[in-house]
Design a protein around this motif. Sequence first.
Motif, PDB file in Angstrom:
ATOM      1  N   GLY A 174       8.389  15.753  12.149  1.00 12.34           N
ATOM      2  CA  GLY A 174       8.683  17.154  11.911  1.00 12.34           C
ATOM      3  C   GLY A 174       8.873  17.896  13.218  1.00 12.34           C
ATOM      4  O   GLY A 174       8.178  17.623  14.199  1.00 12.34           O
ATOM      5  N   LEU A 175       9.799  18.835  13.237  1.00  8.21           N
ATOM      6  CA  LEU A 175      10.119  19.584  14.449  1.00  8.21           C
ATOM      7  C   LEU A 175      10.299  21.056  14.108  1.00  8.21           C
ATOM      8  O   LEU A 175      11.034  21.395  13.173  1.00  8.21           O
ATOM      9  N   ILE A 176       9.635  21.914  14.868  1.00  7.69           N
ATOM     10  CA  ILE A 176       9.849  23.351  14.693  1.00  7.69           C
ATOM     11  C   ILE A 176      11.180  23.717  15.345  1.00  7.69           C
ATOM     12  O   ILE A 176      11.355  23.581  16.559  1.00  7.69           O
ATOM     13  N   ALA A 177      12.120  24.156  14.529  1.00  7.45           N
ATOM     14  CA  ALA A 177      13.447  24.552  15.014  1.00  7.45           C
ATOM     15  C   ALA A 177      13.991  25.586  14.038  1.00  7.45           C
ATOM     16  O   ALA A 177      14.515  25.245  12.977  1.00  7.45           O
ATOM     17  N   ASP A 178      13.849  26.834  14.379  1.00  5.81           N
ATOM     18  CA  ASP A 178      14.184  27.943  13.492  1.00  5.81           C
ATOM     19  C   ASP A 178      15.690  28.187  13.494  1.00  5.81           C
ATOM     20  O   ASP A 178      16.302  28.356  14.554  1.00  5.81           O
ATOM     21  N   ILE A 179      16.300  28.223  12.302  1.00  5.01           N
ATOM     22  CA  ILE A 179      17.747  28.427  12.223  1.00  5.01           C
ATOM     23  C   ILE A 179      18.162  29.814  12.705  1.00  5.01           C
ATOM     24  O   ILE A 179      19.350  30.048  12.942  1.00  5.01           O
ATOM     25  N   PHE A 180      17.211  30.718  12.871  1.00 10.81           N
ATOM     26  CA  PHE A 180      17.535  32.054  13.368  1.00 10.81           C
ATOM     27  C   PHE A 180      17.365  32.167  14.876  1.00 10.81           C
ATOM     28  O   PHE A 180      17.511  33.254  15.441  1.00 10.81           O
ATOM     29  N   SER A 181      17.061  31.048  15.512  1.00  9.96           N
ATOM     30  CA  SER A 181      16.961  31.011  16.970  1.00  9.96           C
ATOM     31  C   SER A 181      18.270  30.493  17.555  1.00  9.96           C
ATOM     32  O   SER A 181      18.839  29.518  17.061  1.00  9.96           O
ATOM     33  N   HIS A 182      18.725  31.138  18.616  1.00  8.65           N
ATOM     34  CA  HIS A 182      19.971  30.709  19.244  1.00  8.65           C
ATOM     35  C   HIS A 182      19.800  29.376  19.982  1.00  8.65           C
ATOM     36  O   HIS A 182      20.790  28.783  20.425  1.00  8.65           O
ATOM     37  N   THR A 183      18.570  28.901  20.124  1.00 12.68           N
ATOM     38  CA  THR A 183      18.328  27.618  20.782  1.00 12.68           C
ATOM     39  C   THR A 183      18.055  26.495  19.775  1.00 12.68           C
ATOM     40  O   THR A 183      17.700  25.392  20.170  1.00 12.68           O
ATOM     41  N   CYS A 184      18.240  26.776  18.490  1.00  9.22           N
ATOM     42  CA  CYS A 184      17.910  25.797  17.453  1.00  9.22           C
ATOM     43  C   CYS A 184      18.642  24.474  17.660  1.00  9.22           C
ATOM     44  O   CYS A 184      18.026  23.398  17.643  1.00  9.22           O
ATOM     45  N   ALA A 185      19.940  24.516  17.854  1.00 10.14           N
ATOM     46  CA  ALA A 185      20.727  23.289  17.990  1.00 10.14           C
ATOM     47  C   ALA A 185      20.286  22.483  19.203  1.00 10.14           C
ATOM     48  O   ALA A 185      20.146  21.252  19.134  1.00 10.14           O
ATOM     49  N   ARG A 186      20.049  23.155  20.314  1.00  7.82           N
ATOM     50  CA  ARG A 186      19.630  22.451  21.529  1.00  7.82           C
ATOM     51  C   ARG A 186      18.239  21.850  21.353  1.00  7.82           C
ATOM     52  O   ARG A 186      17.965  20.739  21.831  1.00  7.82           O
ATOM     53  N   THR A 187      17.351  22.558  20.677  1.00  7.13           N
ATOM     54  CA  THR A 187      16.003  22.032  20.423  1.00  7.13           C
ATOM     55  C   THR A 187      16.071  20.725  19.631  1.00  7.13           C
ATOM     56  O   THR A 187      15.379  19.752  19.948  1.00  7.13           O
ATOM     57  N   ILE A 188      16.907  20.700  18.594  1.00  8.35           N
ATOM     58  CA  ILE A 188      17.050  19.487  17.772  1.00  8.35           C
ATOM     59  C   ILE A 188      17.653  18.351  18.592  1.00  8.35           C
ATOM     60  O   ILE A 188      17.166  17.212  18.565  1.00  8.35           O
ATOM     61  N   ALA A 189      18.719  18.652  19.326  1.00 11.22           N
ATOM     62  CA  ALA A 189      19.384  17.612  20.107  1.00 11.22           C
ATOM     63  C   ALA A 189      18.464  17.046  21.191  1.00 11.22           C
ATOM     64  O   ALA A 189      18.456  15.838  21.442  1.00 11.22           O
ATOM     65  N   ASP A 190      17.693  17.901  21.833  1.00 12.55           N
ATOM     66  CA  ASP A 190      16.763  17.429  22.863  1.00 12.55           C
ATOM     67  C   ASP A 190      15.709  16.499  22.262  1.00 12.55           C
ATOM     68  O   ASP A 190      15.327  15.490  22.883  1.00 12.55           O
ATOM     69  N   GLU A 191      15.227  16.823  21.064  1.00  6.75           N
ATOM     70  CA  GLU A 191      14.234  15.965  20.408  1.00  6.75           C
ATOM     71  C   GLU A 191      14.852  14.629  20.003  1.00  6.75           C
ATOM     72  O   GLU A 191      14.191  13.585  20.085  1.00  6.75           O
ATOM     73  N   LEU A 192      16.100  14.642  19.602  1.00  6.16           N
ATOM     74  CA  LEU A 192      16.787  13.384  19.292  1.00  6.16           C
ATOM     75  C   LEU A 192      16.885  12.501  20.528  1.00  6.16           C
ATOM     76  O   LEU A 192      16.692  11.288  20.455  1.00  6.16           O
ATOM     77  N   SER A 193      17.177  13.120  21.655  1.00  5.06           N
ATOM     78  CA  SER A 193      17.252  12.361  22.899  1.00  5.06           C
ATOM     79  C   SER A 193      15.902  11.770  23.263  1.00  5.06           C
ATOM     80  O   SER A 193      15.807  10.608  23.683  1.00  5.06           O
ATOM     81  N   LYS A 194      14.854  12.543  23.063  1.00  4.59           N
ATOM     82  CA  LYS A 194      13.507  12.128  23.451  1.00  4.59           C
ATOM     83  C   LYS A 194      12.920  11.078  22.514  1.00  4.59           C
ATOM     84  O   LYS A 194      12.303  10.105  22.969  1.00  4.59           O
ATOM     85  N   SER A 195      13.115  11.243  21.214  1.00  3.63           N
ATOM     86  CA  SER A 195      12.379  10.427  20.245  1.00  3.63           C
ATOM     87  C   SER A 195      13.232   9.463  19.431  1.00  3.63           C
ATOM     88  O   SER A 195      12.696   8.556  18.786  1.00  3.63           O
ATOM     89  N   PHE A 196      14.561   9.649  19.413  1.00  4.08           N
ATOM     90  CA  PHE A 196      15.412   8.820  18.554  1.00  4.08           C
ATOM     91  C   PHE A 196      16.611   8.249  19.306  1.00  4.08           C
ATOM     92  O   PHE A 196      17.647   7.958  18.702  1.00  4.08           O
ATOM     93  N   ASN A 197      16.476   8.105  20.617  1.00  5.89           N
ATOM     94  CA  ASN A 197      17.519   7.487  21.442  1.00  5.89           C
ATOM     95  C   ASN A 197      18.876   8.173  21.334  1.00  5.89           C
ATOM     96  O   ASN A 197      19.929   7.537  21.484  1.00  5.89           O
ATOM     97  N   GLY A 198      18.864   9.483  21.074  1.00  7.38           N
ATOM     98  CA  GLY A 198      20.118  10.235  21.043  1.00  7.38           C
ATOM     99  C   GLY A 198      21.084   9.751  19.990  1.00  7.38           C
ATOM    100  O   GLY A 198      22.284   9.649  20.256  1.00  7.38           O
TER     101      GLY A 198
END
Length: 292
Positions: A89-113
Amino acid sequence: MSADPLPPAETSRVRELDLVNKVAVISGASRGIGRAIAFNLASRGCSILGTCTSDTGARSISSILDNEVTSRVFEAASRVRPASLRVKGLIADIFSHTCARTIADELSKSFNGRVDIFVNCASDPTPGIIGEMGTDEIQRSLLGNVQTPVMIVEEFVRRHYFMPNSRIIYISSIRSRQPWSNQLMYAAGKSAGESLCRTWAQAFGGRDERYSFMEGTTANAVTVGLTETDAVVNCGPQAVRQFQDEFFPSQSIPRFGQPDDVADVVGLLCSSDARWITGSVVSASGGGIKIG
């Protein structure tokens, strides 16, 4: 009537492990339809990065693997859980302008991008009552229902995270075709999401060389009818009765949908069997909306 956030027991049937080594991003995965979709895909061996807005939601998503999928699917059928399977689970609010980057960064860190499946389930449910809206409400609705989904896909494409034959699924609503004057912005946002899928389908299927790294990718919208979720139930008994009176007469199957009814449709679109379905809107509404 009360909404059960967990898929009913019958969905714990043994499924084919057809999504082993794949990674799905599901926004709004802590409850309702998003959670049911996460359960469906994880039970088939797919790793999940699910988004939510709180620590409680993140823990709830992470518990899907140990508390539900493992015990109700793998252990119940005496099957070995795939070693690659993880749910986070990842906190990533759709009303935050950084939502997409937060998700992508977590993918890089935990799921090999890597992304094989993106399901946009989170949305802004604010109705949009004609004559009562201000600029802030309109902009917030567009941000949650249109801008953030676009930016998530943009981020995945820019980073080349999408794999060949990926799946993009936008959870739409019956309101995109059955309007109501008290849901102007919600209906407009869902209609826009369906249009996004048509363009993504055209771009990512293999015709455009710029996106050859993800050729074979499909993009579809699933338009959802009256479904027994917290969002519906929390409207109160009177509103629920009004929804029944409005929707049941047009449905071929006159009952409330359950989150797993929708999750099974999404699950089909995530499979290789759906490789020839793209740029489409699939109705998961018990016949409330008939498309064809």
